[in-house]
Design a protein around this motif. Structure first.
Motif, PDB file in Angstrom:
ATOM      1  N   ALA A 151       0.822  -1.205   0.000  1.00  0.00           N
ATOM      2  CA  ALA A 151       0.000   0.000   0.000  1.00  0.00           C
ATOM      3  C   ALA A 151       0.861   1.262   0.000  1.00  0.00           C
ATOM      4  CB  ALA A 151      -0.910  -0.005   1.222  1.00  0.00           C
ATOM      5  N   HIS A 152       2.128   1.134   0.351  1.00  0.00           N
ATOM      6  CA  HIS A 152       3.005   2.308   0.437  1.00  0.00           C
ATOM      7  C   HIS A 152       3.645   2.646  -0.913  1.00  0.00           C
ATOM      8  CE1 HIS A 152       5.713   5.238   2.193  1.00  0.00           C
ATOM      9  NE2 HIS A 152       6.742   4.629   1.637  1.00  0.00           N
ATOM     10  N   CYS A 153       4.259   1.639  -1.574  1.00  0.00           N
ATOM     11  CA  CYS A 153       4.974   1.924  -2.828  1.00  0.00           C
ATOM     12  C   CYS A 153       4.348   1.274  -4.054  1.00  0.00           C
ATOM     13  CB  CYS A 153       6.444   1.493  -2.719  1.00  0.00           C
ATOM     14  SG  CYS A 153       6.702  -0.295  -2.670  1.00  0.00           S
ATOM     15  N   GLY A 154       3.344   0.404  -3.851  1.00  0.00           N
ATOM     16  CA  GLY A 154       2.655  -0.214  -4.977  1.00  0.00           C
ATOM     17  C   GLY A 154       3.307  -1.459  -5.541  1.00  0.00           C
ATOM     18  N   SER A 155       4.437  -1.900  -4.968  1.00  0.00           N
ATOM     19  CA  SER A 155       5.124  -3.083  -5.488  1.00  0.00           C
ATOM     20  C   SER A 155       4.306  -4.343  -5.212  1.00  0.00           C
ATOM     21  CB  SER A 155       6.502  -3.237  -4.846  1.00  0.00           C
ATOM     22  OG  SER A 155       7.344  -2.162  -5.180  1.00  0.00           O
ATOM     23  N   PRO A 156       4.172  -5.233  -6.215  1.00  0.00           N
ATOM     24  CA  PRO A 156       3.454  -6.485  -5.982  1.00  0.00           C
ATOM     25  C   PRO A 156       4.294  -7.445  -5.147  1.00  0.00           C
ATOM     26  CG  PRO A 156       4.418  -6.493  -8.160  1.00  0.00           C
ATOM     27  CD  PRO A 156       4.678  -5.124  -7.586  1.00  0.00           C
ATOM     28  N   LEU A 157       3.656  -8.429  -4.544  1.00  0.00           N
ATOM     29  CA  LEU A 157       4.393  -9.472  -3.838  1.00  0.00           C
ATOM     30  C   LEU A 157       5.365 -10.125  -4.811  1.00  0.00           C
ATOM     31  CD1 LEU A 157       1.666 -11.248  -1.672  1.00  0.00           C
ATOM     32  CD2 LEU A 157       3.668 -10.022  -0.836  1.00  0.00           C
ATOM     33  N   SER A 158       6.630 -10.151  -4.460  1.00  0.00           N
ATOM     34  CA  SER A 158       7.653 -10.657  -5.371  1.00  0.00           C
ATOM     35  C   SER A 158       8.581 -11.612  -4.644  1.00  0.00           C
ATOM     36  CB  SER A 158       8.484  -9.501  -5.957  1.00  0.00           C
ATOM     37  OG  SER A 158       7.665  -8.570  -6.621  1.00  0.00           O
TER      38      SER A 158
END
Length: 219
Positions: free
Chosen positions: A144-151
Motif C-alpha cells: 500500500a506504500h509503494c505499490g510493489s506487488p508481492l515478489s
C-alpha cells in the motif's frame, strides 16, 4: 559507502560504491551495464549474505556524492521489467537499492496465485521487498506504500546465470552434483518454511539467503 572493485566487460575494472545499512549501490554513469556475469554473481552473493533485515526506501532528498545535487527519482524499463532508482541530474550516476538492482538484472518475479494462497495459509503479513512496509495479506497482494506487488527471487533466472558462469569456466572441474544441488536450493527457496522468513525480512531476502548459503558451500 564502501568501494568495491569488480570485473567489467572487455577486461576493464568497474568501481562501485555500496552502502550495506541502506541496502543500495551507487553506480557512476553506466557501470551497471558494464558488469560481467561473474561480477553480477558477486553482488548477488553479497546481497544474500547480509543479515536479514527489513529493506528501507531511499530518502527523497538524497544527494549525488560527486556534485551534491539532489537526486531525481526515475522509473526505468529493462525488457519487460520495471525498476526505479535515484539519478544525478547531470548524469554522474545513480543510486539503486539492492531490490531494484535485482529487478534490473531480471532476478525478481511476482508470486503466482497458488504461491500467494500458500503464503496466506502460513503467515498473515510479509514485508515489502522494495520499501520494507508491511503487507496485510488479508487486504491485498501489493504494498500500500509503494505499490510493489508481492515478489520473490526467480530461482530459474538465478540458475541460468550460474550456468552461464559454469560454461564460461570450461577449464575448471565441474561439480557433478550441480544439478541436484541446484534443485535442492530451488525447493528450499520455494518451501513454506522459507516463506515464513518473510515476516522478519522479505520474500526476496529469504530466497537470496538460501542461494548465497548454497553458493558459499560450492567454494
Amino acid at each position: 559507502m564502501v568501494e568495491q572493485q569488480l570485473h567489467g566487460q572487455l577486461s576493464t575494472t568497474v568501481s562501485i560504491d555500496l552502502c550495506l545499512s541502506c541496502q543500495a549501490f551507487w553506480f557512476d554513469g553506466y557501470e551497471s551495464l558494464k558488469l560481467t556475469p561473474a561480477s553480477v554473481l558477486t553482488l548477488f552473493r553479497m546481497i544474500g549474505e547480509q543479515p536479514a533485515s527489513k529493506p528501507a526506501a531511499l530518502a527523497d532528498r538524497s544527494a549525488c556524492p560527486r556534485c551534491q545535487l539532489r537526486l531525481v527519482p526515475t522509473h526505468d524499463l529493462q525488457r519487460s521489467t520495471r525498476f526505479e532508482y535515484l539519478r544525478c541530474p547531470v548524469k554522474h550516476g545513480r543510486l539503486i537499492t539492492f531490490f531494484n538492482f535485482l529487478r534490473e538484472k531480471d532476478f525478481i518475479r511476482p508470486l503466482t496465485p497458488a504461491q500467494i494462497e500458500e503464503l496466506r495459509r502460513n503467515v498473515p503479513t510479509v514485508n515489502c521487498a522494495n520499501c520494507g512496509a508491511s503487507i496485510d495479506l488479508a487486504v491485498g497482494t501489493a504494498c500500500a506504500h509503494c505499490g510493489s506487488p508481492l515478489s520473490m527471487l526467480d530461482m530459474k533466472q538465478a540458475k541460468t546465470l550460474i550456468d552461464t558462469l559454469k560454461d564460461a569456466d570450461g577449464d575448471k572441474v565441474i561439480d557433478p552434483a550441480w544439478p541436484l544441488r541446484a534443485e535442492i536450493a530451488k525447493r528450499q527457496a520455494e518451501s513454506a518454511g522459507w516463506l515464513q522468513q518473510a515476516q522478519s525480512a522479505s520474500l526476496v531476502t529469504a530466497g537470496l539467503a538460501v542461494v548465497a548459503a548454497w553458493l558459499k558451500g560450492r567454494q
